[in-house]
Motif scaffolding. Structure first.
Motif, short mmCIF file in Angstrom:
data_model
loop_
_atom_site.label_atom_id
_atom_site.label_comp_id
_atom_site.label_asym_id
_atom_site.label_seq_id
_atom_site.Cartn_x
_atom_site.Cartn_y
_atom_site.Cartn_z
N ILE A 143 8.31 1.70 4.19
CA ILE A 143 9.49 2.53 3.97
C ILE A 143 9.18 3.76 3.11
CG2 ILE A 143 11.25 0.72 4.16
CD1 ILE A 143 11.21 0.50 1.15
N VAL A 144 10.13 4.67 3.10
CA VAL A 144 10.11 5.78 2.15
C VAL A 144 11.30 5.55 1.21
CG1 VAL A 144 10.40 8.27 1.83
CG2 VAL A 144 9.08 7.41 3.75
N ASP A 145 11.02 5.59 -0.08
CA ASP A 145 12.06 5.32 -1.09
C ASP A 145 12.18 6.55 -2.00
OD1 ASP A 145 13.69 4.35 -3.06
OD2 ASP A 145 12.31 2.83 -3.80
N ILE A 146 13.37 7.07 -2.12
CA ILE A 146 13.60 8.20 -3.03
C ILE A 146 14.58 7.75 -4.11
CG2 ILE A 146 14.40 10.60 -3.23
CD1 ILE A 146 13.75 10.88 -0.21
N LEU B 234 0.87 -1.18 0.00
CA LEU B 234 0.00 0.00 0.00
C LEU B 234 0.91 1.22 0.00
CD1 LEU B 234 -2.73 1.37 0.09
CD2 LEU B 234 -2.71 1.19 2.56
N TYR B 235 1.06 1.82 -1.14
CA TYR B 235 1.99 2.94 -1.21
C TYR B 235 1.52 4.02 -2.17
CZ TYR B 235 3.85 0.68 -5.45
OH TYR B 235 4.00 0.10 -6.68
N ALA C 84 13.22 13.27 -9.14
CA ALA C 84 13.18 12.07 -8.29
C ALA C 84 11.79 11.45 -8.25
CB ALA C 84 13.62 12.44 -6.87
N ASP C 85 11.74 10.16 -7.95
CA ASP C 85 10.47 9.47 -7.69
C ASP C 85 10.44 9.15 -6.19
OD1 ASP C 85 10.06 9.53 -10.38
OD2 ASP C 85 10.33 7.37 -10.71
N ILE C 86 9.42 9.64 -5.51
CA ILE C 86 9.33 9.42 -4.06
C ILE C 86 8.17 8.47 -3.80
CG2 ILE C 86 9.01 10.51 -1.80
CD1 ILE C 86 10.12 13.11 -3.13
N THR C 87 8.45 7.37 -3.10
CA THR C 87 7.43 6.36 -2.81
C THR C 87 7.36 6.15 -1.30
OG1 THR C 87 7.93 5.30 -4.91
CG2 THR C 87 6.69 4.00 -3.33
N MET C 88 6.14 6.23 -0.76
CA MET C 88 5.95 6.08 0.68
C MET C 88 4.91 4.99 0.94
SD MET C 88 5.63 10.08 1.57
CE MET C 88 4.93 10.40 -0.03
N GLY C 89 5.21 4.11 1.87
CA GLY C 89 4.23 3.11 2.26
C GLY C 89 4.82 1.71 2.21
N ARG C 90 3.91 0.72 2.28
CA ARG C 90 4.38 -0.68 2.25
C ARG C 90 4.70 -1.08 0.81
NH1 ARG C 90 1.68 -5.02 6.05
NH2 ARG C 90 2.63 -3.52 7.47
N GLN C 91 5.91 -1.47 0.59
CA GLN C 91 6.35 -1.82 -0.77
C GLN C 91 7.46 -2.88 -0.70
OE1 GLN C 91 8.79 1.64 -2.37
NE2 GLN C 91 8.01 2.53 -0.48
#
Lengths: 370, 247
Positions: free
Chosen positions: A174-177, A125-126, A134-141
């Motif tokens: 996590i947060v992924d950048i 769930l992200y 940049a691509d910023i992704t937050m949540g369960r991944q």
């Protein structure tokens, strides 16, 4: 868990609203459903063998927004109904016996029909936001740092589910950048959520393709909480994948314990090969120097997999994982038949032998994808 | 008089064209004119036939022809939904959405059938510069499905080729290869490609429906159909990147 359900509901409601003329909008829903029916044969050395009914039904749904120009909202959840002996794998507290698997992650129990629970598993769930730089992704991944199919010592955020016949991976919050340098190079920065938690870990991966090989360098700081058996550690590693007569890939990982200043090494080397578009082979070897690294494996471990394609809709395959130190084995043999468009049947035999016991699971699965 | 001049012009131009297309290289050059585009996008339908069974895979594809070919293919059928292929020159990666995993397809694995089809990854990756890799000779002319064709034979002059020998039936009017046979070094026939339909799109004759038969596979063939083909559409080059592959 309730907060995830609220986020999920809001996300779906927002994403299905406000369609733009002439542009694909709203949500797309894909998923699958399968039912496993089998017999669990438990082998006892000192008493009579046991045979029990085991099985499960799984409904998996994967909604995501259709127009992903500026961002992405994705969810993947499973609703699981285990039957017979499989219940003890998912809800260990129902059965306190020694063979109840305590290592499985927690599932959210929605309700029960008598002794049969209905479980919810939020796998992803992200929210991703695509910025120019940049691509910023937050949540369960799921974070795939490594190159290994089964053994991947660098993949500390998303472990492989060994008892899943498809070797699926679990996600992390996590947060992924992701900051790209070019089409084939960039840096991936990761921080576990919640940020201020004592067990929050951070990681960075630099990746590039050079001389037709994929390379990456990874650094991870694992800040384990006080209740954890493990101390804080710094993990650093290198990965590669490319071609040299056979497809080769590998990972070299160092673990440095910050308090005791101990250093240990883990290494994985893998190869894949195909013959005449019919036979496909994968083999991996994992070496682990010390017990205290947080992987479940022993000092020397191997994984082997072979698949024979009878035709485009039928194949047979077998795979085995062996830990030389613990003398434990996990093997699966499968017959796969794509009976109709998007409908598969899989007949499989899964076996495990370890210090805790020995079992064989004879099972058949019917799966529909939509 | 006007009509006579027109006829004379037609005769001359056809004879010039015929004289010009005397060698295999010339035929290949004319074939390349049909494939001379900067970008192409289309929606594809891949039908894989196994005996009486057919499995359909839907995809959308965008490609950019530059110093190196760049292509992005995304599958949209339920079974493979979100699976993407990124091709940058000779490099190929597959993205599996369920596991958020990007896998590089290396050398020997390129010989595998793409998504279970009779078209290998190697076929999809092949660049158009056949003249650099093959010696081309014009064998003869013959009719194929009532269309007059040049038969050209390509023999490998370098080692790094998927097929040692290729035989093409090229339409003398449109310069579209209507049929191709691909052979191993031993002379064994490996694959046969038949163009089932061509269409004039943007002034080009373009094959939009092709059947591929892998002779090593029993009772199997793949029919690939391209729909909504658009040439030279403005494309964002950033799409052809590892970053976009994960989106």
């Amino acid at each position: 868990m309730n907060k995830y359900l609220i986020i999920l509901t809001i996300t779906i409601l927002l994403s299905t609203a406000a369609p733009h003329a002439g542009q694909q909008s709203g949500m797309t829903f894909n998923g699958s459903m399968y039912t496993d029916l089998g017999l669990l044969h438990t082998v006892h050395s000192s008493s009579k063998d046991e045979a029990d009914f085991a099985g499960m039904s799984l409904f998996s749904l994967n909604p995501k927004n259709a127009n992903r120009t500026f961002g992405k909202v994705e969810c993947l959840f499973d609703v699981i109904v285990p039957y017979g002996r499989t219940i003890t794998r998912y809800v260990p507290e129902i059965d306190d016996s020694s063979d109840a698997d305590q290592s499985l992650p927690d599932y959210y129990k929605i309700f029960s029909f008598g002794k049969t629970p209905v479980l919810f598993d939020l796998r992803k769930l992200y929210l991703s936001v695509y910025l120019p730089f940049a691509d910023i992704t937050m949540g369960r991944q799921i974070v795939n740092f490594g190159k290994g199919f089964v053994f991947s010592p660098i993949d500390v955020f998303s472990s492989v589910e060994l008892y899943d016949i498809n070797f699926r991976r679990r996600g992390s919050d996590i947060v992924d950048i992701l900051v790209p340098f070019s089409a084939m190079a960039g840096i991936d920065l990761i921080c576990e959520m919640p940020f201020l938690d004592e067990s929050c870990s951070v990681a960075a991966k630099i990746y590039a393709t050079l001389f037709d090989f994929d390379f990456s360098a990874v650094g991870i700081f694992r800040n384990n909480d006080k209740e954890s058996d493990f101390e804080n550690e710094t993990v650093f590693g290198l990965t590669f994948k490319g071609d040299a007569a056979v497809g080769i890939y590998g990972e070299a990982v160092g673990h440095y314990i910050n308090e005791s200043k101990d250093l240990s090494f883990e290494g994985m080397l893998g190869a894949d090969y195909s013959i005449k578009d019919r036979w496909y082979f994968i083999c991996e070897y994992l070496y682990k120097q010390h017990d205290w690294t947080q992987s479940i494996w022993g000092e020397h471990n191997i994984f082997g997999s072979a698949r024979f394609r009878i035709n485009d809709i039928t194949n047979i395959s077998a795979s085995i994982i062996y830990d030389f130190e613990k003398e434990s084995t996990l093997g699966i043999a499968q017959f796969y038949y794509n009976i109709l468009q998007n409908v598969n049947t899989i007949i499989y035999l899964q076996g495990s032998e370890a210090a805790g016991g020995k079992y064989l699971l004879y099972s058949a699965r019917v799966e529909v994808k939509f | 008089m006007k009509m006579d001049l027109y006829l004379l012009f037609m005769v001359l131009t056809s004879s010039i064209a015929k004289n010009f297309a005397q060698t295999g290289e010339d035929i290949l050059t004319k074939m390349d004119i049909n494939r001379d585009y900067k970008t192409i996008s289309y929606v594809g339908v891949m039908s894989i036939y196994v005996k009486d069974n057919v499995r359909v895979k839907n995809l959308k594809s965008e490609a950019l022809n530059g110093a190196e070919t760049k292509a992005l293919v995304e599958f949209t059928n339920p079974e493979d939904e979100g699976t993407r292929f990124l091709m940058l020159g000779k490099n190929l990666w597959i993205y599996f959405p369920a596991e958020e995993d990007v896998v590089k397809i290396s050398g020997h694995m390129l010989k595998e059938g793409m998504m279970g089809s009779d078209v290998s990854y190697e076929d999809a990756l092949e660049s158009d510069a056949l003249s650099e890799k093959y010696t081309i000779t014009l064998s003869n002319e013959e009719k194929l499905n009532d269309r007059q064709c040049y038969v050209i034979v390509l023999e490998a002059k370098v080692k790094d080729v998927p097929y040692f020998k290729r035989k093409m039936w090229v339409d003398t009017k449109t310069f579209v290869a209507l049929k191709e046979e691909m052979y191993a070094k031993s002379g064994k026939l490996l694959k046969v490609a038949n163009v089932l339909e061509t269409r004039e799109i943007g002034g080009r004759n373009f094959p939009v429906k092709v059947e591929m038969v892998n002779t090593l596979r029993k009772d199997s063939k793949t029919v690939f159909e391209m729909k909504d083909v658009v040439f030279d559409k403005q494309m964002d080059e950033e799409k052809f990147s590892m970053r976009y592959l994960r989106r």
